[in-house]
Design an enzyme around this catalytic site. Sequence first.
Site, mmCIF file in Angstrom:
data_model
loop_
_atom_site.group_PDB
_atom_site.id
_atom_site.type_symbol
_atom_site.label_atom_id
_atom_site.label_comp_id
_atom_site.label_asym_id
_atom_site.label_seq_id
_atom_site.Cartn_x
_atom_site.Cartn_y
_atom_site.Cartn_z
ATOM 1 N N ALA A 254 22.160 25.367 -41.866
ATOM 2 C CA ALA A 254 23.107 24.607 -41.039
ATOM 3 C C ALA A 254 22.674 24.691 -39.581
ATOM 4 O O ALA A 254 21.930 25.592 -39.182
ATOM 5 C CB ALA A 254 24.522 25.158 -41.208
ATOM 6 N N GLY B 19 24.549 24.218 -35.656
ATOM 7 C CA GLY B 19 25.777 24.001 -34.905
ATOM 8 C C GLY B 19 25.509 23.907 -33.425
ATOM 9 O O GLY B 19 24.355 23.838 -32.969
ATOM 10 N N MET C 99 25.969 26.146 -31.117
ATOM 11 C CA MET C 99 25.501 27.365 -30.460
ATOM 12 C C MET C 99 24.336 28.023 -31.196
ATOM 13 O O MET C 99 23.609 28.801 -30.593
ATOM 14 C CB MET C 99 26.651 28.368 -30.339
ATOM 15 C CG MET C 99 27.787 27.885 -29.449
ATOM 16 S SD MET C 99 29.135 29.074 -29.326
ATOM 17 C CE MET C 99 29.812 29.050 -30.967
ATOM 18 N N ALA C 100 24.182 27.720 -32.479
ATOM 19 C CA ALA C 100 23.167 28.424 -33.255
ATOM 20 C C ALA C 100 22.786 27.606 -34.477
ATOM 21 O O ALA C 100 23.470 26.660 -34.859
ATOM 22 C CB ALA C 100 23.694 29.798 -33.683
ATOM 23 N N ASP D 16 37.596 32.059 -32.421
ATOM 24 C CA ASP D 16 37.154 30.719 -32.839
ATOM 25 C C ASP D 16 37.460 30.509 -34.325
ATOM 26 O O ASP D 16 36.599 30.132 -35.109
ATOM 27 C CB ASP D 16 35.659 30.545 -32.563
ATOM 28 C CG ASP D 16 35.234 29.072 -32.561
ATOM 29 O OD1 ASP D 16 36.117 28.199 -32.439
ATOM 30 O OD2 ASP D 16 34.025 28.808 -32.680
#
Length: 620
Positions: free
Chosen positions: A25, A27, A29-30, A141
């Site tokens: 995956a 995203g 931020m990472a 989060d």
Amino acid sequence: MDTTLTDPLVGQTLDGRYRVESRIARGGMASVYLALDIRLDRMVAVKVMHRSLAEDPQFVRRFIGEAKSVASLSHPNVVHVFDQGTDGDHVYLSMEYFPGKTLRDVLRERGRIPAREALEIMIPVLAALGAAHQAGLIHRDVKPENVLLTEDGRVKVVDFGLARAIEASNQTKSGIMIGTIAYMSPEQVTAGVADVRADVYAAGIVLYELLTGHQPYQGESPMSVAYRHVHDSVPAPSALAPETPPALDALVRSATAKDPAQRPNDAAAMLVAAVEAHRGLAAARVSGQHSVPTFPPGVQHTTVQPSLDLPPAAPVKRNLRPVWFVAGLALLMLAGIAFSGWYFSQERYAKVPDLLKQNVKLAEQAARKLGFQVKIGEPRFDGKVAKDIVLETQPAEGVEVEKGSLVTIIASAGPEMVVVPKVENSSEADARLKISEAGLTVSRVRKSASDKIARGLAIRSDPVVGKRVRKGSSVVLVISVGLLAPDVTGMMRDQAQQFLQTKGYPGDCVNEVTDDAAPGTVIAQEPAGGAEMEPTTKICMTVSKGPDTPFWPWERDPSIAAPDFVNVPDVRFKDVNDARRELESAGFEVKVRKVVGGRRVISQNPVGAVPQGTRITLWH
């Protein structure tokens, strides 16, 4: 196009330990990768921060601190952090790897989720958050993307502390709010502060989304959504999903109160309320066994009956038809009430049975016998479960659904098989790439001499090219070290010459010298054995003529008694193990040397008659 093939990290080994196999995956931020921990031989998930964060020293310091805190958190519903580190521009975490889906994936597939199932998802989420809150950790989060539903039905929460690490970095200096706007509490929006009750607020929003299939606030921009979190109250889920029980409306209302003081004190307190609500749903279903249905407190149901006109009392002749009509209506109403009582007393729900590890056909029959509709989904490759054995059901085993619901059965397609690619004459790097692209891994590189393949190029693989093997299997890569001179020292001259001629080398380059070695023994060669050489290079041998004095000591010293001599059996061209046994049984000591690596003896020394117990050297 498969983006994992273009990701520069795929195929690399992070920190000399984590070999990146594929990207799972990506995203904001990472990126998350599937990797093999080559030290412990296990698959892990590796989360690699984007370079903009990795270049920020404040983030790296906070990230390492948060990773250590999260690693100390041990809970069955928290994805365990194994390790953290940096490798050049890469800052990473290694974590448990669980095949499965995120809660966001489930919402996309199914939309709203029944109340009982929604609570059965939220209860382990709240248990994980509660354990973190008790340990002094805040998630910051909470959202469906950070909740994993594993293939075996477990619920796992990920990314504890990551938002806090980013909050402390230079990334926030431009006024960016850390978190996800759709799940952000009013105090996070207005003051940028968060305590455990911010996680409670986000959990309430997630529960709302599970029950309705939608987030409570929609807007054209993130700021418009943030504005509504501050100024509006989250609506009751029953406004969109009328079947939502009042207890769940109350749970969402309590968790999403604008004033943090009005919310449960932490996720553990919300967990208690969620378990109580779940127990209430179960009690309401059990109470349906009475003849008249019962409903949760505060819900009133009114039975509407038709008004009846009574006949006048005047002394006129009565018409009996209205009386029978009223009697018929009364009987009809009684039948309706009895049917309602029967209907609500029936068990309308059933648990999805455990069909895992069964043959797919038998599992289908079992599910149909229990009243479920059955769909056979696309089979999935699995290296551990045999073909046609059930891997997964959707919904998972134990989930309560209405009777007659659809259950999808996914069976194993068995291990995925791939063909070993051709690597001959490829560089080591190209050979590794071909093997990786075929879905295999190089477990070991072995060096071997070759008179046909240039130094540094692949000679072959093991298993060999064209063989079908399981995807993910290991391959041994054999790399050429070029042509190496065979070592014939110690052989008898005639045997060495014969061997060199069979290999295509001239055997006429011989120098004889006086030496203590037995006459006819090769005592040196040029180039030396094992040296790299060209196919046209001539091998020159130095051969002993024997010593100036007699060779045997008893011939030089009469005081030494001569031993008994025995004939050495000629074991050339026999299997080397058979030759060893034959010589040892005849009383000789045996030493074996490899020159070509075959199974047959190509030379032996000494030959003829020798003293009993002499050491015989064999070459193969």
